[in-house]
Design a protein around this motif. Structure first.
Motif, PDB file in Angstrom:
ATOM      1  N   TYR A  91      12.875  34.518  14.030  1.00 50.23           N
ATOM      2  CA  TYR A  91      13.949  34.009  13.192  1.00 50.23           C
ATOM      3  C   TYR A  91      15.100  35.006  13.084  1.00 50.23           C
ATOM      4  O   TYR A  91      16.222  34.625  12.762  1.00 50.23           O
ATOM      5  N   ARG A 142       8.020  18.709  18.050  1.00 52.82           N
ATOM      6  CA  ARG A 142       8.173  18.189  16.683  1.00 52.82           C
ATOM      7  C   ARG A 142       7.883  16.686  16.691  1.00 52.82           C
ATOM      8  O   ARG A 142       8.184  16.005  17.645  1.00 52.82           O
ATOM      9  N   GLU A 163      11.280  39.056  12.603  1.00 51.29           N
ATOM     10  CA  GLU A 163      12.116  38.573  11.497  1.00 51.29           C
ATOM     11  C   GLU A 163      13.040  39.654  10.949  1.00 51.29           C
ATOM     12  O   GLU A 163      13.996  39.356  10.240  1.00 51.29           O
ATOM     13  N   ASP A 192       1.228  16.365  25.941  1.00 49.98           N
ATOM     14  CA  ASP A 192       1.689  17.506  26.736  1.00 49.98           C
ATOM     15  C   ASP A 192       2.391  17.049  28.023  1.00 49.98           C
ATOM     16  O   ASP A 192       3.306  17.725  28.493  1.00 49.98           O
TER      17      ASP A 192
HETATM   18  P1  C2E Z   1       3.277  29.376  19.473  1.00 50.44           P
HETATM   19  O1  C2E Z   1       3.365  28.894  20.873  1.00 50.44           O
HETATM   20  O2  C2E Z   1       2.700  30.730  19.243  1.00 50.44           O
HETATM   21  O3  C2E Z   1       4.757  29.262  18.916  1.00 50.44           O
HETATM   22  C1  C2E Z   1       5.335  30.138  17.974  1.00 50.44           C
HETATM   23  C2  C2E Z   1       5.403  29.518  16.605  1.00 50.44           C
HETATM   24  O4  C2E Z   1       5.978  30.462  15.701  1.00 50.44           O
HETATM   25  C3  C2E Z   1       6.309  28.288  16.502  1.00 50.44           C
HETATM   26  O5  C2E Z   1       5.759  27.450  15.497  1.00 50.44           O
HETATM   27  C4  C2E Z   1       7.623  28.877  16.052  1.00 50.44           C
HETATM   28  O6  C2E Z   1       8.460  27.936  15.409  1.00 50.44           O
HETATM   29  C5  C2E Z   1       7.144  29.925  15.085  1.00 50.44           C
HETATM   30  N1  C2E Z   1       8.074  31.040  14.939  1.00 50.44           N
HETATM   31  C6  C2E Z   1       8.998  31.499  15.798  1.00 50.44           C
HETATM   32  N2  C2E Z   1       9.646  32.555  15.312  1.00 50.44           N
HETATM   33  C7  C2E Z   1       9.116  32.804  14.091  1.00 50.44           C
HETATM   34  C8  C2E Z   1       9.367  33.804  13.084  1.00 50.44           C
HETATM   35  O7  C2E Z   1      10.217  34.676  13.202  1.00 50.44           O
HETATM   36  N3  C2E Z   1       8.601  33.716  11.950  1.00 50.44           N
HETATM   37  C9  C2E Z   1       7.655  32.763  11.773  1.00 50.44           C
HETATM   38  N4  C2E Z   1       6.966  32.747  10.633  1.00 50.44           N
HETATM   39  N5  C2E Z   1       7.382  31.825  12.705  1.00 50.44           N
HETATM   40  C10 C2E Z   1       8.109  31.856  13.856  1.00 50.44           C
HETATM   41  P2  C2E Z   1       5.594  25.886  15.728  1.00 50.44           P
HETATM   42  O8  C2E Z   1       6.784  25.339  16.426  1.00 50.44           O
HETATM   43  O9  C2E Z   1       5.191  25.304  14.418  1.00 50.44           O
HETATM   44  O10 C2E Z   1       4.371  25.795  16.738  1.00 50.44           O
HETATM   45  C11 C2E Z   1       3.077  26.199  16.372  1.00 50.44           C
HETATM   46  C12 C2E Z   1       2.133  26.181  17.542  1.00 50.44           C
HETATM   47  O11 C2E Z   1       1.907  24.859  18.025  1.00 50.44           O
HETATM   48  C13 C2E Z   1       2.656  26.959  18.762  1.00 50.44           C
HETATM   49  O12 C2E Z   1       2.426  28.340  18.583  1.00 50.44           O
HETATM   50  C14 C2E Z   1       1.843  26.347  19.874  1.00 50.44           C
HETATM   51  O13 C2E Z   1       0.569  26.962  19.978  1.00 50.44           O
HETATM   52  C15 C2E Z   1       1.660  24.908  19.409  1.00 50.44           C
HETATM   53  N6  C2E Z   1       2.590  24.028  20.133  1.00 50.44           N
HETATM   54  C16 C2E Z   1       3.935  23.917  19.989  1.00 50.44           C
HETATM   55  N7  C2E Z   1       4.448  23.004  20.848  1.00 50.44           N
HETATM   56  C17 C2E Z   1       3.400  22.549  21.571  1.00 50.44           C
HETATM   57  C18 C2E Z   1       3.277  21.603  22.660  1.00 50.44           C
HETATM   58  O14 C2E Z   1       4.244  21.018  23.159  1.00 50.44           O
HETATM   59  N8  C2E Z   1       2.008  21.378  23.143  1.00 50.44           N
HETATM   60  C19 C2E Z   1       0.918  22.045  22.650  1.00 50.44           C
HETATM   61  N9  C2E Z   1      -0.281  21.766  23.197  1.00 50.44           N
HETATM   62  N10 C2E Z   1       1.004  22.935  21.656  1.00 50.44           N
HETATM   63  C20 C2E Z   1       2.226  23.193  21.128  1.00 50.44           C
END
Ligand code: C2E
Ligand code: MG
Ligand code: MG
Ligand code: MG
Length: 292
Positions: free
Chosen positions: A259, A63, A240, A91
């Protein structure tokens, strides 16, 4: 949708190549400032063992607490940071922070959860990646088995000839790799055989239609069967609803995130799940794993 309607705000969803030079320069300096000023933080989303209902792992999710724009999810800046060449430093910060967190949790007697970290293709492909990873683990005295690297299919595609070498080195280090967002990329499935690849994460887009969408049911069952044959663990994303949970449990999926069980949490909130005080109702499905 992009928040382009907000006055005086940058359209983060505009491909960065289309953003004008001034906007790009501004974002570069904002991201640099964010690293220096500590504007990044990590949330940790539990991964549940579907059979026992216990938390067995967490995924670190980035975040950005932007001083003017508030908390930004990675969707608003990760792709941009990649194209600006800044993702490696971000990262690296994520990895350092996650390793320090593992160390802290060990000190305060939290159970030994697996901690998954998302890694961008840009950094993974870098020749210094594995060495930097090894250094972070040593610095924080973290055993490699505690860490899982989540890599998207797209990242595998971009790796080309170096993929196997990188994966072998990770395997030798004892680090497991999860294929993230499985089924959404366009790559071949050959990478599923690579050393170190131990987990397959079923993308939320396939979980959404469970248990009634016949296509999603067929696809998820096929993924689970394939993972089982290959000896890979399975984690379903974006659960969910209780009915999705029940379907995945019966279908033999190992773990689930979503969630239904928990949002991504601040470290303190995650820690509270593991002590005996009553937990908030929306987390009532969560049963913390027993202390060893
Ligand atoms: P991801 O690794 O596939 O992470 C899952 C995303 O789905 C996360 O969004 C999470 O908050 C969300 N999520 C989890 N459970 C649910 C649910 O029940 N319903 C819905 N609608 N969403 C859910 P977030 O945190 O916004 O992250 C999005 C993407 O950003 C991640 O997808 C990942 O690809 C990337 N990301 C996150 N942190 C990092 C990081 O530290 N470095 C890099 N390079 N990419 C990151
Ligand atoms: Mg992930
Ligand atoms: Mg994912
Ligand atoms: Mg996903």
């Amino acid at each position: 949708a992009a928040k382009s309607s907000e006055r005086n705000t940058l359209r983060f969803y505009t491909p960065i190549m289309q953003a004008d030079a001034r906007q790009r320069l501004q974002l570069v300096s904002e991201l640099r400032r964010a690293l220096i000023n500590g504007e990044f933080s990590l949330r940790y989303q539990p991964s549940m063992d579907l059979r026992s209902g216990r938390i067995v792992a967490v995924e670190a999710l980035l975040r950005w607490e932007h001083p003017e724009r508030g908390e930004l999810p990675p969707g608003e800046f990760v792709a941009v940071a990649e194209s600006l060449g800044l993702i490696r430093r971000i990262d690296e910060w994520v990895l350092q922070t996650a390793c320090a967190q593992i160390r802290t949790w060990d000190r305060i007697g939290m159970p030994s959860l697996r901690v998954a970290v998302n890694v961008s293709a840009r950094w993974l492909a870098h020749p210094a990646f594995v060495e930097g990873l090894g250094r972070a683990l040593r610095e924080h005295q973290v055993t490699p088995q505690r860490l899982v690297l989540e890599i998207t299919e797209g990242a595998m595609l971009g790796l080309g000839d170096d993929t196997e070498r990188t994966m072998r080195a990770l395997h030798e280090l004892g680090i497991e790799v999860a294929i993230d967002d499985f089924g959404t990329g366009y790559s071949s499935m050959a990478y599923l055989k690579l050393p170190a690849v131990s987990w397959l994460k079923i993308d939320r887009s396939f979980v959404t239609g469970l248990p009634h969408g016949t296509n999603d049911v067929a696809i998820v069952e096929a993924m689970l069967a394939m993972a089982r044959s290959l000896g890979l663990g399975t984690i379903a994303e974006g659960i969910e609803h209780e009915a999705q949970h029940q379907f995945l449990l019966k279908a033999g999926c190992d773990e689930g995130q979503g969630y239904l069980y928990s949002y991504p949490l601040q470290p303190a909130a995650l820690e509270r799940l593991f002590n005996p005080r009553p937990v908030p109702t929306r987390l009532s499905l969560v049963q913390p794993r027993q202390q060893p």
